[in-house]
Design a protein around this motif. Structure first.
Motif, short mmCIF file in Angstrom:
data_model
loop_
_atom_site.label_atom_id
_atom_site.label_comp_id
_atom_site.label_asym_id
_atom_site.label_seq_id
_atom_site.Cartn_x
_atom_site.Cartn_y
_atom_site.Cartn_z
N ASP A 169 -50.23 61.88 11.45
CA ASP A 169 -49.80 63.19 11.80
C ASP A 169 -50.88 63.62 12.93
O ASP A 169 -51.96 63.35 12.97
N ASP A 170 -49.86 64.40 13.73
CA ASP A 170 -50.54 64.87 14.98
C ASP A 170 -51.09 66.50 14.47
O ASP A 170 -51.63 67.08 15.41
N ASP A 171 -50.93 66.83 13.54
CA ASP A 171 -50.92 68.21 13.01
C ASP A 171 -52.12 68.34 11.87
O ASP A 171 -51.72 67.74 10.62
N PRO A 172 -53.36 68.82 12.09
CA PRO A 172 -54.18 68.77 11.26
C PRO A 172 -53.90 69.33 9.76
O PRO A 172 -54.15 68.78 8.70
N ALA A 173 -53.27 70.40 9.62
CA ALA A 173 -53.05 71.03 8.34
C ALA A 173 -51.96 70.19 7.61
O ALA A 173 -52.11 69.89 6.51
N ARG A 174 -50.96 69.72 8.37
CA ARG A 174 -49.84 69.02 7.80
C ARG A 174 -50.51 67.58 7.01
O ARG A 174 -50.18 66.88 6.05
N LEU A 175 -51.35 66.95 8.15
CA LEU A 175 -51.99 65.67 7.79
C LEU A 175 -52.70 65.83 6.48
O LEU A 175 -52.75 65.08 5.49
N LEU A 176 -53.43 66.96 6.34
CA LEU A 176 -54.46 67.16 5.17
C LEU A 176 -53.50 67.34 4.00
O LEU A 176 -53.63 67.06 2.74
N GLN A 177 -52.22 67.94 4.05
CA GLN A 177 -51.42 68.30 2.90
C GLN A 177 -50.72 66.87 2.56
O GLN A 177 -50.72 66.70 1.26
N SER A 178 -50.46 66.01 3.55
CA SER A 178 -50.03 64.91 3.04
C SER A 178 -50.95 63.93 2.13
O SER A 178 -50.72 63.31 1.48
N ILE A 179 -52.21 64.04 2.85
CA ILE A 179 -53.31 63.17 2.06
C ILE A 179 -53.43 63.74 0.65
O ILE A 179 -53.52 63.09 -0.41
N ALA A 180 -53.34 65.03 0.75
CA ALA A 180 -53.61 65.87 -0.72
C ALA A 180 -52.62 65.25 -1.77
O ALA A 180 -53.04 65.05 -2.98
N ALA A 181 -51.53 65.22 -1.32
CA ALA A 181 -50.29 64.46 -2.26
C ALA A 181 -50.67 63.32 -2.58
O ALA A 181 -50.03 62.76 -3.71
N ARG A 182 -51.31 62.50 -1.88
CA ARG A 182 -51.66 61.18 -2.50
C ARG A 182 -52.91 60.94 -3.17
O ARG A 182 -53.12 59.97 -3.67
N ILE A 183 -53.86 62.11 -3.34
CA ILE A 183 -55.15 61.91 -4.17
C ILE A 183 -54.71 61.67 -5.49
O ILE A 183 -54.08 62.71 -6.04
N ASP A 184 -55.60 60.74 -5.93
CA ASP A 184 -55.40 60.50 -7.42
C ASP A 184 -56.52 60.98 -7.86
O ASP A 184 -57.63 60.55 -8.47
N ARG A 185 -56.56 62.66 -7.95
CA ARG A 185 -57.75 63.21 -8.55
C ARG A 185 -57.33 64.56 -9.29
O ARG A 185 -56.27 64.70 -9.04
N PRO A 186 -58.25 65.38 -9.69
CA PRO A 186 -57.95 66.33 -10.51
C PRO A 186 -56.92 67.27 -9.73
O PRO A 186 -56.75 67.67 -8.61
N THR A 187 -55.99 67.78 -10.63
CA THR A 187 -54.97 68.78 -10.11
C THR A 187 -55.38 70.13 -9.17
O THR A 187 -54.75 70.39 -8.34
N ALA A 188 -56.60 70.55 -9.79
CA ALA A 188 -57.19 71.59 -9.11
C ALA A 188 -57.49 71.47 -7.47
O ALA A 188 -56.96 72.20 -6.70
N THR A 189 -57.96 70.15 -7.32
CA THR A 189 -58.14 69.95 -5.99
C THR A 189 -56.85 69.79 -5.12
O THR A 189 -56.84 70.16 -4.27
N ARG A 190 -56.12 69.04 -5.79
CA ARG A 190 -54.46 68.80 -5.11
C ARG A 190 -54.07 70.33 -4.76
O ARG A 190 -53.52 70.46 -3.83
#
Ligand SMILES: CC(C)=CCNc1ncnc2c1ncn2[C@@H]1O[C@H](COP(=O)(O)O)[C@@H](O)[C@H]1O
Length: 200
Positions: A169-190
């Motif tokens: 993604d060329d948009d920083p916030a959208r990129l971080l959001q997409s990464i967050a959706a894929r992280i296999d980690r605690p829900t709080a972080t997501r």
């Protein structure tokens, strides 16, 4: 939660890359995401670290001993780890990170990206990779990866799918959001990362 950020040490021709590095640094800090990076004060690394630290973030530098000099090392990191060489540093990124982000960079950045992709291709636990595609910086690399996949060179691991190699993604916030959706980690972080909205 920790994100390893790979990005250029050089001064880019277009200052937009420094601005975008600062935006990523600030967003990560604002969402209490611990940054692990090369530890330098130079180029995009310096811009990212400065912005994250100014926003109260945690930034760990992993720096090879021969590069640990006042000219290169960022003086204000919240922690600094020295390692013997570049290879050990790449392994520390893998040890520490829950996800990876690559901003524009040169051979060092490409080396770090290739290291995590090669690990995933050989069965290491895959973690999300984000590419910040400012001004289409990574588009030629993606074209090449499609070319390599079409040639049958990226399929050594049967579960590896090209569209899973990276979120782009060329948009920083959208990129971080997409990464967050894929992280296999605690829900709080997501949840923390899912509150990222739009460019800022
Ligand atoms: C003058 C000089 C030797 C500067 C190099 N200073 C560096 N300091 C810290 N990390 C670095 C350095 N050069 C490369 N790296 C690593 O490689 C990436 C940047 O390399 P490059 O600019 O893309 O290729 C970074 O993610 C970082 O982890």
């Amino acid at each position: 939660m920790r994100v390893a950020v790979f990005c250029g040490a050089a001064r880019p021709a277009d200052p937009v890359h420094l601005q975008e590095a600062a935006t990523i640094g600030r967003l990560l800090a604002e969402h209490s995401i611990h940054i692990v990076m090369g530890g330098s004060r130079l180029g995009l690394m310096g811009a990212l670290a400065d912005a994250a630290l100014a926003a109260g973030g945690q930034v760990t530098g992993i720096i090879p001993r021969p590069l640990n000099t006042p000219r290169i090392t960022h003086p204000g990191l919240t922690s600094l780890e020295t390692v013997p060489d570049m290879t050990s540093r790449k392994q520390r990124f893998v040890d520490l990170a829950d996800a990876y982000l690559a901003l524009p960079g040169g051979f060092g950045t490409l080396d770090e990206l290739a290291h995590v992709w090669a690990g995933a291709a050989h069965g290491a636990r895959a973690r999300p990779v984000g590419l910040l595609n400012t001004s289409g910086y990574y588009t030629p690399l993606l074209t090449f990866l499609n070319h390599a996949a079409a040639g049958g060179f990226l399929t050594r691991h049967p579960d590896l799918r090209l569209d899973e190699l990276a979120v782009v993604d060329d948009d920083p916030a959208r990129l971080l959001q997409s990464i967050a959706a894929r992280i296999d980690r605690p829900t709080a972080t997501r949840h923390a990362m899912a509150t990222l909205h739009g460019p800022s």
